[in-house]
Design a protein around this motif. Structure first.
Motif, PDB file in Angstrom:
ATOM      1  N   VAL A  74       0.818  -1.213   0.000  1.00  0.00           N
ATOM      2  CA  VAL A  74       0.000   0.000   0.000  1.00  0.00           C
ATOM      3  C   VAL A  74       0.856   1.269   0.000  1.00  0.00           C
ATOM      4  CG1 VAL A  74      -2.002  -1.079   1.060  1.00  0.00           C
ATOM      5  CG2 VAL A  74      -0.247  -0.081   2.517  1.00  0.00           C
ATOM      6  N   ILE A  75       2.115   1.152   0.439  1.00  0.00           N
ATOM      7  CA  ILE A  75       3.108   2.220   0.266  1.00  0.00           C
ATOM      8  C   ILE A  75       4.387   1.544  -0.209  1.00  0.00           C
ATOM      9  CG2 ILE A  75       4.543   3.967   1.363  1.00  0.00           C
ATOM     10  CD1 ILE A  75       2.383   4.623   3.240  1.00  0.00           C
ATOM     11  N   GLY A  76       4.777   1.765  -1.440  1.00  0.00           N
ATOM     12  CA  GLY A  76       5.984   1.120  -1.952  1.00  0.00           C
ATOM     13  C   GLY A  76       5.746  -0.360  -2.192  1.00  0.00           C
ATOM     14  N   GLY A  77       6.811  -1.059  -2.551  1.00  0.00           N
ATOM     15  CA  GLY A  77       6.667  -2.457  -2.923  1.00  0.00           C
ATOM     16  C   GLY A  77       7.427  -3.443  -2.073  1.00  0.00           C
ATOM     17  N   ILE A  83      -1.079  -1.503   6.475  1.00  0.00           N
ATOM     18  CA  ILE A  83      -2.240  -0.692   6.833  1.00  0.00           C
ATOM     19  C   ILE A  83      -1.787   0.756   6.967  1.00  0.00           C
ATOM     20  CG2 ILE A  83      -3.764  -0.102   8.786  1.00  0.00           C
ATOM     21  CD1 ILE A  83      -4.176  -3.064   9.252  1.00  0.00           C
ATOM     22  N   VAL A  84      -2.570   1.673   6.445  1.00  0.00           N
ATOM     23  CA  VAL A  84      -2.371   3.104   6.657  1.00  0.00           C
ATOM     24  C   VAL A  84      -3.570   3.645   7.419  1.00  0.00           C
ATOM     25  CG1 VAL A  84      -2.084   5.380   5.596  1.00  0.00           C
ATOM     26  CG2 VAL A  84      -0.988   3.374   4.566  1.00  0.00           C
ATOM     27  N   TYR A  94       1.765   4.217   9.214  1.00  0.00           N
ATOM     28  CA  TYR A  94       1.803   3.062   8.324  1.00  0.00           C
ATOM     29  C   TYR A  94       2.471   1.900   9.045  1.00  0.00           C
ATOM     30  CZ  TYR A  94       3.360   0.005   4.539  1.00  0.00           C
ATOM     31  OH  TYR A  94       3.610  -1.080   3.755  1.00  0.00           O
ATOM     32  N   TYR A  95       1.904   0.701   8.861  1.00  0.00           N
ATOM     33  CA  TYR A  95       2.351  -0.519   9.524  1.00  0.00           C
ATOM     34  C   TYR A  95       2.554  -1.567   8.443  1.00  0.00           C
ATOM     35  CZ  TYR A  95      -0.309   2.159  12.986  1.00  0.00           C
ATOM     36  OH  TYR A  95      -0.821   3.174  13.764  1.00  0.00           O
ATOM     37  N   GLY A  96       3.794  -2.022   8.234  1.00  0.00           N
ATOM     38  CA  GLY A  96       4.091  -2.946   7.155  1.00  0.00           C
ATOM     39  C   GLY A  96       4.592  -4.295   7.636  1.00  0.00           C
ATOM     40  N   HIS A  97       4.590  -5.278   6.721  1.00  0.00           N
ATOM     41  CA  HIS A  97       5.037  -6.664   6.944  1.00  0.00           C
ATOM     42  C   HIS A  97       4.055  -7.463   7.800  1.00  0.00           C
ATOM     43  CE1 HIS A  97       8.781  -5.569   5.063  1.00  0.00           C
ATOM     44  NE2 HIS A  97       9.160  -4.773   6.059  1.00  0.00           N
ATOM     45  N   LEU A  98       2.778  -7.116   7.787  1.00  0.00           N
ATOM     46  CA  LEU A  98       1.799  -7.816   8.627  1.00  0.00           C
ATOM     47  C   LEU A  98       1.568  -9.243   8.136  1.00  0.00           C
ATOM     48  CD1 LEU A  98       1.268  -4.724   9.134  1.00  0.00           C
ATOM     49  CD2 LEU A  98      -1.119  -5.345   9.507  1.00  0.00           C
ATOM     50  N   VAL A 129       7.633  -5.251  12.436  1.00  0.00           N
ATOM     51  CA  VAL A 129       6.751  -4.274  11.818  1.00  0.00           C
ATOM     52  C   VAL A 129       7.598  -3.104  11.344  1.00  0.00           C
ATOM     53  CG1 VAL A 129       6.224  -3.093  14.008  1.00  0.00           C
ATOM     54  CG2 VAL A 129       4.673  -2.850  12.063  1.00  0.00           C
ATOM     55  N   HIS A 130       7.315  -2.647  10.145  1.00  0.00           N
ATOM     56  CA  HIS A 130       7.898  -1.419   9.619  1.00  0.00           C
ATOM     57  C   HIS A 130       6.889  -0.316   9.917  1.00  0.00           C
ATOM     58  CE1 HIS A 130       9.931   1.276   6.724  1.00  0.00           C
ATOM     59  NE2 HIS A 130       8.705   1.640   6.379  1.00  0.00           N
ATOM     60  N   PHE A 131       7.265   0.626  10.794  1.00  0.00           N
ATOM     61  CA  PHE A 131       6.343   1.651  11.273  1.00  0.00           C
ATOM     62  C   PHE A 131       6.770   3.015  10.761  1.00  0.00           C
ATOM     63  CE2 PHE A 131       5.219   4.700  14.772  1.00  0.00           C
ATOM     64  CZ  PHE A 131       3.842   4.675  14.588  1.00  0.00           C
ATOM     65  N   GLU A 132       5.852   3.705  10.085  1.00  0.00           N
ATOM     66  CA  GLU A 132       6.118   5.040   9.565  1.00  0.00           C
ATOM     67  C   GLU A 132       5.139   6.049  10.141  1.00  0.00           C
ATOM     68  OE1 GLU A 132       6.240   5.339   5.314  1.00  0.00           O
ATOM     69  OE2 GLU A 132       7.581   3.596   5.084  1.00  0.00           O
ATOM     70  N   THR A 133       5.611   7.297  10.284  1.00  0.00           N
ATOM     71  CA  THR A 133       4.753   8.420  10.634  1.00  0.00           C
ATOM     72  C   THR A 133       4.893   9.478   9.548  1.00  0.00           C
ATOM     73  OG1 THR A 133       6.560   9.253  12.046  1.00  0.00           O
ATOM     74  CG2 THR A 133       4.758   8.080  13.133  1.00  0.00           C
ATOM     75  N   HIS A 134       3.758  10.021   9.103  1.00  0.00           N
ATOM     76  CA  HIS A 134       3.730  11.044   8.064  1.00  0.00           C
ATOM     77  C   HIS A 134       3.016  12.267   8.622  1.00  0.00           C
ATOM     78  CE1 HIS A 134       4.620   8.325   4.434  1.00  0.00           C
ATOM     79  NE2 HIS A 134       4.693   7.549   5.509  1.00  0.00           N
ATOM     80  N   SER A 135       3.580  13.440   8.382  1.00  0.00           N
ATOM     81  CA  SER A 135       3.042  14.676   8.941  1.00  0.00           C
ATOM     82  C   SER A 135       2.714  15.671   7.834  1.00  0.00           C
ATOM     83  CB  SER A 135       4.057  15.308   9.903  1.00  0.00           C
ATOM     84  OG  SER A 135       3.566  16.507  10.459  1.00  0.00           O
ATOM     85  N   GLY A 136       1.499  16.168   7.849  1.00  0.00           N
ATOM     86  CA  GLY A 136       1.066  17.136   6.849  1.00  0.00           C
ATOM     87  C   GLY A 136       0.376  16.499   5.665  1.00  0.00           C
ATOM     88  N   SER A 137       0.935  15.404   5.189  1.00  0.00           N
ATOM     89  CA  SER A 137       0.326  14.670   4.077  1.00  0.00           C
ATOM     90  C   SER A 137       0.930  13.272   4.033  1.00  0.00           C
ATOM     91  CB  SER A 137       0.563  15.388   2.745  1.00  0.00           C
ATOM     92  OG  SER A 137       1.942  15.416   2.427  1.00  0.00           O
ATOM     93  N   LEU A 138       0.173  12.338   3.471  1.00  0.00           N
ATOM     94  CA  LEU A 138       0.708  11.004   3.244  1.00  0.00           C
ATOM     95  C   LEU A 138       1.725  11.112   2.119  1.00  0.00           C
ATOM     96  CD1 LEU A 138       0.531   8.028   4.007  1.00  0.00           C
ATOM     97  CD2 LEU A 138      -1.270   7.762   2.297  1.00  0.00           C
ATOM     98  N   GLY A 139       2.967  10.731   2.386  1.00  0.00           N
ATOM     99  CA  GLY A 139       4.054  10.937   1.446  1.00  0.00           C
ATOM    100  C   GLY A 139       5.096  11.890   1.985  1.00  0.00           C
TER     101      GLY A 139
END
Length: 289
Positions: A74-77, A83-84, A94-98, A129-139
């Motif tokens: 859902v973000i990258g490959g 999940i976002v 964003y939570y990856g590798h689920l 889990v690969h955990f990301e935080t995005h601020s202002g906009s997704l991306g």
């Protein structure tokens, strides 16, 4: 479910604070080598923080929001099933590798709600889990470690920090604990306003702590109780409230019976803690993180 309140004095509206109880730790685990923000990764940069634990370890929503993406890549490959969640104020996580999803697309989730299981989907060398935080906009990813720290959350699993002006389930637990420790008679309304923060400052002063009203790494260990089956009172209500923040669904009745013990053991087992049915400092630290 509605939590049981206690009689007491209503509180003033909270002031704005970054450590406002709205954010919590999305996972228990350790930081693997090379899994930090902007580490070199496959010719590019790693844009999140990895947290490692065995497959099946629960993942929790870092704040209340709406699931806006759910699926593969859902973000990258590279990060497999993900999940976002969109949060208030233009924030995204964003939570990856689920290995498993626990919520549906477009679901509204509370902070601390279980949303999935840690796993090995995508490009991995081990479960995490690969955990990301995005601020202002997704991306627009920002380093999750200082982002979460500014909101009172230690991604390494340390004690949370809650400032006066906070609100939510963690504040209800604090109010229950103060009612047990000091007979404070606080209304358990989840608002850390002037009445509750005043009671906390009195507690801190009486225990030789900095009387600043912040519930953090120095105050939490003195505030919580070690609890086993058979205990009863407001401290058990605090435990039940903290477990409910992690999707336990308990009645907040102050009775540490079989149902509460089972919920506690389930939480300990899922989060790779010692499964002994004892709510001691290590379990409390994870629950209120």
């Amino acid at each position: 479910m509605a939590l049981t309140g206690l009689p007491g004095t209503a509180q003033a509206a909270p002031a704005t604070t970054a450590m406002n109880g709205a954010w919590c730790n999305p996972a228990q685990g350790s930081f693997p080598s090379g899994g930090g923000f902007h580490a070199p990764r496959g010719g590019g940069l790693h844009l999140g923080q990895d947290i490692s634990n065995p497959s099946g370890t629960p993942l929790y929503a870092a704040a209340a929001g709406t699931v806006i993406r759910r699926g593969v890549a859902v973000i990258g490959g590279r990060t497999g099933n993900g999940i976002v969640i969109q949060h208030a104020g233009g924030m995204f996580t964003y939570y990856g590798h689920l290995d498993a999803f626990r919520v549906a697309l477009n679901a509204r989730v509370a902070a601390g709600a279980r949303i999935g299981d840690m796993g090995t989907t995508g490009n991995v060398t081990g479960p995490h889990v690969h955990f990301e935080t995005h601020s202002g906009s997704l991306g627009n990813p920002v380093d999750p470690v200082p982002f979460m720290a500014a909101r009172g959350v230690d991604l390494r699993g340390g004690w949370s920090r809650v400032n006066p002006g906070a609100s939510g389930q963690r504040v209800r637990a604090i109010q229950h604990l103060l009612n047990q420790r000091r007979g404070a008679g606080l209304l358990v309304d989840g608002v850390y306003g002037s009445v509750s923060s005043g009671a906390m400052r009195a507690f801190q002063s009486a225990n030789g702590l900095a009387a600043d009203g912040q519930v953090g790494p120095q105050t939490w260990p003195v505030l919580v109780y070690s609890l086993r089956r058979g205990a009863g009172g407001s401290h058990v209500r605090a435990l039940q409230t903290a477990l409910n923040k992690r999707s336990a669904g308990l009645a907040v009745d102050g009775d540490f019976g079989g149902v509460t013990e089972s919920a506690l053991r389930t939480y300990q087992s899922g989060n790779r803690l010692v499964v002994d049915g004892l709510a001691g400092p290590v379990t409390w630290r994870a629950l209120v993180g």
